[in-house]
Structures are given as C-alpha cells and as structure tokens.
Design an enzyme around this catalytic site. Structure first.
Site, PDB file in Angstrom:
ATOM      1  N   CYS A 112       0.813  -1.222   0.000  1.00  0.00           N
ATOM      2  CA  CYS A 112       0.000   0.000   0.000  1.00  0.00           C
ATOM      3  C   CYS A 112       0.845   1.270   0.000  1.00  0.00           C
ATOM      4  CB  CYS A 112      -0.949  -0.007   1.182  1.00  0.00           C
ATOM      5  SG  CYS A 112      -1.969  -1.477   1.226  1.00  0.00           S
ATOM      6  N   HIS A 248      -3.393   7.035   2.428  1.00  0.00           N
ATOM      7  CA  HIS A 248      -3.788   5.698   1.977  1.00  0.00           C
ATOM      8  C   HIS A 248      -5.163   5.379   2.569  1.00  0.00           C
ATOM      9  CE1 HIS A 248      -4.000   1.526   1.240  1.00  0.00           C
ATOM     10  NE2 HIS A 248      -3.680   1.154   2.466  1.00  0.00           N
ATOM     11  N   ASN A 278     -10.239  -0.405   0.211  1.00  0.00           N
ATOM     12  CA  ASN A 278      -8.782  -0.272   0.180  1.00  0.00           C
ATOM     13  C   ASN A 278      -8.263  -0.941  -1.097  1.00  0.00           C
ATOM     14  OD1 ASN A 278      -6.033  -0.613   0.534  1.00  0.00           O
ATOM     15  ND2 ASN A 278      -6.170  -1.214   2.664  1.00  0.00           N
TER      16      ASN A 278
HETATM   17  O1  UT7 Z   1      -3.488  -1.310   3.774  1.00  0.00           O
HETATM   18  C1  UT7 Z   1      -3.434  -1.747   5.090  1.00  0.00           C
HETATM   19  C2  UT7 Z   1      -4.522  -2.747   5.271  1.00  0.00           C
HETATM   20  N1  UT7 Z   1      -4.902  -3.065   6.584  1.00  0.00           N
HETATM   21  C3  UT7 Z   1      -5.490  -2.217   7.445  1.00  0.00           C
HETATM   22  O2  UT7 Z   1      -5.623  -1.058   7.249  1.00  0.00           O
HETATM   23  C4  UT7 Z   1      -6.008  -2.856   8.704  1.00  0.00           C
HETATM   24  C5  UT7 Z   1      -6.096  -1.912   9.868  1.00  0.00           C
HETATM   25  N2  UT7 Z   1      -7.007  -2.473  10.854  1.00  0.00           N
HETATM   26  C6  UT7 Z   1      -8.341  -2.281  10.782  1.00  0.00           C
HETATM   27  O3  UT7 Z   1      -8.794  -1.593   9.902  1.00  0.00           O
HETATM   28  C7  UT7 Z   1      -9.209  -2.917  11.833  1.00  0.00           C
HETATM   29  O4  UT7 Z   1      -8.393  -3.572  12.787  1.00  0.00           O
HETATM   30  C8  UT7 Z   1     -10.242  -3.918  11.231  1.00  0.00           C
HETATM   31  C9  UT7 Z   1     -11.308  -3.150  10.450  1.00  0.00           C
HETATM   32  C10 UT7 Z   1      -9.550  -4.919  10.342  1.00  0.00           C
HETATM   33  C11 UT7 Z   1     -10.939  -4.679  12.358  1.00  0.00           C
HETATM   34  O5  UT7 Z   1     -11.558  -3.754  13.256  1.00  0.00           O
HETATM   35  P1  UT7 Z   1     -11.374  -3.952  14.826  1.00  0.00           P
HETATM   36  O6  UT7 Z   1     -12.143  -2.883  15.472  1.00  0.00           O
HETATM   37  O7  UT7 Z   1      -9.901  -4.004  15.095  1.00  0.00           O
HETATM   38  O8  UT7 Z   1     -12.079  -5.340  15.071  1.00  0.00           O
HETATM   39  P2  UT7 Z   1     -11.490  -6.672  15.711  1.00  0.00           P
HETATM   40  O9  UT7 Z   1     -10.506  -7.326  14.809  1.00  0.00           O
HETATM   41  O10 UT7 Z   1     -11.098  -6.378  17.138  1.00  0.00           O
HETATM   42  O11 UT7 Z   1     -12.781  -7.581  15.760  1.00  0.00           O
HETATM   43  C12 UT7 Z   1     -13.881  -7.234  16.596  1.00  0.00           C
HETATM   44  C13 UT7 Z   1     -14.952  -8.292  16.403  1.00  0.00           C
HETATM   45  C14 UT7 Z   1     -14.429  -9.723  16.530  1.00  0.00           C
HETATM   46  O12 UT7 Z   1     -15.433 -10.489  17.150  1.00  0.00           O
HETATM   47  P3  UT7 Z   1     -15.356 -10.825  18.731  1.00  0.00           P
HETATM   48  O13 UT7 Z   1     -14.080 -11.588  18.915  1.00  0.00           O
HETATM   49  O14 UT7 Z   1     -15.362  -9.492  19.428  1.00  0.00           O
HETATM   50  O15 UT7 Z   1     -16.579 -11.626  18.949  1.00  0.00           O
HETATM   51  C15 UT7 Z   1     -14.302 -10.173  15.097  1.00  0.00           C
HETATM   52  O16 UT7 Z   1     -14.421 -11.562  14.959  1.00  0.00           O
HETATM   53  O17 UT7 Z   1     -15.510  -8.178  15.103  1.00  0.00           O
HETATM   54  C16 UT7 Z   1     -15.486  -9.470  14.461  1.00  0.00           C
HETATM   55  N3  UT7 Z   1     -15.344  -9.264  13.024  1.00  0.00           N
HETATM   56  C17 UT7 Z   1     -16.389  -9.043  12.234  1.00  0.00           C
HETATM   57  N4  UT7 Z   1     -17.708  -8.990  12.483  1.00  0.00           N
HETATM   58  C18 UT7 Z   1     -18.522  -8.749  11.446  1.00  0.00           C
HETATM   59  C19 UT7 Z   1     -14.206  -9.216  12.304  1.00  0.00           C
HETATM   60  N5  UT7 Z   1     -14.508  -8.959  11.016  1.00  0.00           N
HETATM   61  C20 UT7 Z   1     -15.858  -8.870  10.951  1.00  0.00           C
HETATM   62  C21 UT7 Z   1     -16.746  -8.617   9.901  1.00  0.00           C
HETATM   63  N6  UT7 Z   1     -18.072  -8.559  10.188  1.00  0.00           N
HETATM   64  N7  UT7 Z   1     -16.340  -8.407   8.629  1.00  0.00           N
END
Ligand code: UT7
Length: 321
Positions: A112, A248, A278
């Site tokens: 990225c 980005h 993204n």
């Molecule tokens: O170019 C670089 C690319 N990467 C990035 O920019 C990633 C940067 N990180 C992020 O954008 C965020 O960390 C994410 C959007 C990927 C995730 O958001 P988060 O607030 O960090 O969520 P999390 O990983 O802590 O997950 C929270 C909950 C989990 O469930 P439990 O364990 O709390 O029950 C996940 O399993 O959300 C769940 N979850 C989802 N639920 C519905 C994870 N993905 C999804 C989904 N839909 N798509």
C-alpha cells in the site's frame, strides 16, 4: 530539482460489490463494516480485466490530461503487489499498451506504500539528472489474493488503478520519507503461489492474504503522523500550510486517529474509501485524480501524501501541486 504532477488518471472495474452483497457470502453486515471501517462498497475486477488493463486505462487518462505523448516518457514505474504475470512486469505491459517505446519500465513492490515509493524513486532519477518525464502507477487487483471466506479481510479491499504523469522541475517543494520494518512482515502477508517442482512432490499452494488488523491499525496511527511530521519539518512547512492530507485509504478510524494526533480538522482528509474500499497501491493516485478532476487542487497548493502497508512499509511526501 523537484517533481510536478502534470496529469492524473484512474480506472476501476465496473462491478460494484456492496456490503450487503458480502453479507451473503460471509457472516458480516453493513453496519459492522461501515462503523469499523467507513467502507460502503468496492469495485471488483471481472475475468480478463486485470491489474495491467486497469493501469493502462489510468495511464492513458493521465497522459491525455498532461497533454503529452507516451513517446515523451523516459521512465515508467508501476507499484503493485498483484501483477498479472511474474514476468514481464506490469510496467512493461503498460509500456507496450500505450506505446511508450523510449521509456524504461519496471515494477516495485511496497504494497500500500507502493505509489509513494515509486514517486520517490522517479524523483531520485530526476534529481540525478537522468530522466525528465515519468509515469508513476499504483494498481492492484487484491480480489485475486483475498480469501473470500475470511470476513476479517474480504470486506476491506477492492480493485483499482491510479496514475500520475510527472515532470522534473527546477523550483518547488518535494520532501520525502520512507521506511520499512521487515521484522513485522507477518502482520500483513500473502505467500507466493507455488506449483512446486517434480522433486518436492508437494501440491500447489494458493497463497491468500492474512492480516493482524489491530497490529496494522496500531502501526498506522503511530507511523503515519511521525512520517508527516518528518516531511513537514524537513520542508520547513507549518502544518497549517497544508491544504490536504491525501492518505492511503484503509480505514476511516485510522484517519480520525491521525487527525487527532496531529490536531488537524478532518476536513483536510479527503476520502473515497466509502466507494472503493482499500485498493492498496492505487488508493492515493485514485484519490488524487478525483480531487484533481473536481478542481480541488490549485497550482501552488501544498499537500501531503502518506501511505503504510505490508512489509511493513510506510512513506510520506510533501509536495507542491
Ligand atoms: O493497507 C493496510 C490494510 N490493513 C489495514 O488497514 C487494517 C487496519 N485495521 C483495521 O482496519 C481494523 O483492525 C479492522 C477493520 C480490520 C478490524 O476492526 P477492529 O475494530 O480491530 O475489530 P477486531 O478485529 O477487534 O474484531 C472485533 C470483532 C471480533 O469479534 P469478537 O471476537 O469481538 O466476537 C471479530 O471476529 O468483530 C469481528 N469481526 C467481524 N464482524 C462482522 C471481524 N470482522 C468482521 C466482519 N463482520 N467483517
């Protein structure tokens, strides 16, 4: 010696995939995706419309806007992590498609951060007096390396391409910083696809993207403000002089956190991730092209570009439009 962007272009696939569409294939929903990321829909390439095809479309538009011929290009650098072929490079494919016979053409891989790394590389050639006119492309078809069963990644990404025609200029501002930390590679990775050889006897492996989202989030909100501060300080430029921070496009919450750390209004952070998600190396040039075509950029405006991604890699550019 500095760089002037004299034309921009972008291209995205026609196929729109909404959050509701994704909720039909994985356990997710529109509300989760919108509130956690800001993304509403993305474009996904169909068969036969790969990375180089989109890049060529973007390049043609950028050349048309710059008002120069492809034959005037000295160098083409194409930033991508998802080229259509191992070789030839995507840059060589674009070179042939647009007829830039005089240009040297090659790809770079910085995920990225790729467009920023490519821009800085062209700038270095300009500074060394080697080339005068270049084409910088960021394009990716991440849909082909996404595990469409993995809700933690598949909702985030889209396909697209952006390009900028650049020219060496005596006067103006360009300050840059770049960094890499290979020790954190596992935070965001995709192994190469392999068919192995007759000696290993292994089955082909399809590499898919894996990501530790929180690790990448923390890295982005720490590294990007530092990189922005570095280019501003090197350029002797106060943060209030910057018209836009073109970041980005990964997550709206990352923008909010960076804006808060730098104490800048969110109005200075243009976005389009709600429509495209993204698109990796393409996010910054697609957004720049939209802003340019909407007349948001005027000659003399100071803007900052900043990216981060797999590697891990990061970079920022302070430039005068
Ligand atoms: O170019 C670089 C690319 N990467 C990035 O920019 C990633 C940067 N990180 C992020 O954008 C965020 O960390 C994410 C959007 C990927 C995730 O958001 P988060 O607030 O960090 O969520 P999390 O990983 O802590 O997950 C929270 C909950 C989990 O469930 P439990 O364990 O709390 O029950 C996940 O399993 O959300 C769940 N979850 C989802 N639920 C519905 C994870 N993905 C999804 C989904 N839909 N798509």
């Amino acid at each position: 010696m500095t760089i002037k962007i004299i034309g921009t272009g972008s291209a995205v696939p026609e196929q729109v995939v909404t959050n509701d569409d994704l909720a039909k294939i994985v356990d997710t929903n529109d509300e989760w995706i919108r509130t956690r990321t800001g993304i509403e829909e993305r474009r996904i390439a169909s068969a036969g419309s790969g990375t180089s095809h989109m890049a060529t479309e973007a390049a043609k538009k950028a050349l048309a806007q710059a008002g120069i011929s492809a034959k005037d290009l000295d160098i083409i650098i194409f930033a991508t992590s998802t080229p259509d072929c191992c070789f030839p490079s995507g840059a060589c494919e674009v070179q042939a498609a647009i007829g830039a016979d005089k240009a040297v053409a090659f790809d770079i891989s910085a995920a990225c951060s790729g467009f920023i790394f490519a821009l800085h590389t062209v700038h270095s050639f300009f500074k060394a007096g080697i080339y005068q006119t270049g084409l910088v492309i960021g394009a990716d078809t991440l849909s082909k390396i996404i595990d469409w069963q993995d809700r933690s990644t598949c909702v985030l990404f889209g396909d697209g391409a952006g390009a900028a025609v650049v020219r060496a200029e005596e006067h103006g501002t360009l300050h840059m910083t770049m960094g890499s930390d290979g020790s954190k590679a596992s935070a965001l990775a995709c192994t190469a696809r392999t068919t192995d050889s007759f000696l290993t006897g292994k089955k082909p492996e399809l590499g898919y993207m894996t990501m530790d989202g929180q690790e990448v989030f923390k890295f982005a909100v720490k590294t990007v403000p530092e990189a922005i501060r570095t280019v501003l300080s090197e350029g002797g430029t106060h943060i209030d002089e910057i018209k836009y921070f073109v970041l980005h496009q990964a997550n709206y919450r990352i923008f909010e956190s960076i804006a808060k750390r730098l104490k800048i209004s969110m109005e200075k952070f243009p976005t389009n991730l709600e429509r495209f998600g993204n698109t990796s190396g393409a996010t910054i040039p697609i957004l720049l092209d939209e802003m340019n075509r909407e007349g948001k950029l005027e000659r003399g405006d100071k803007i900052v570009l900043a990216g981060f991604g797999a590697g891990l890699t990061w970079g920022a550019t302070l430039l005068e439009w």
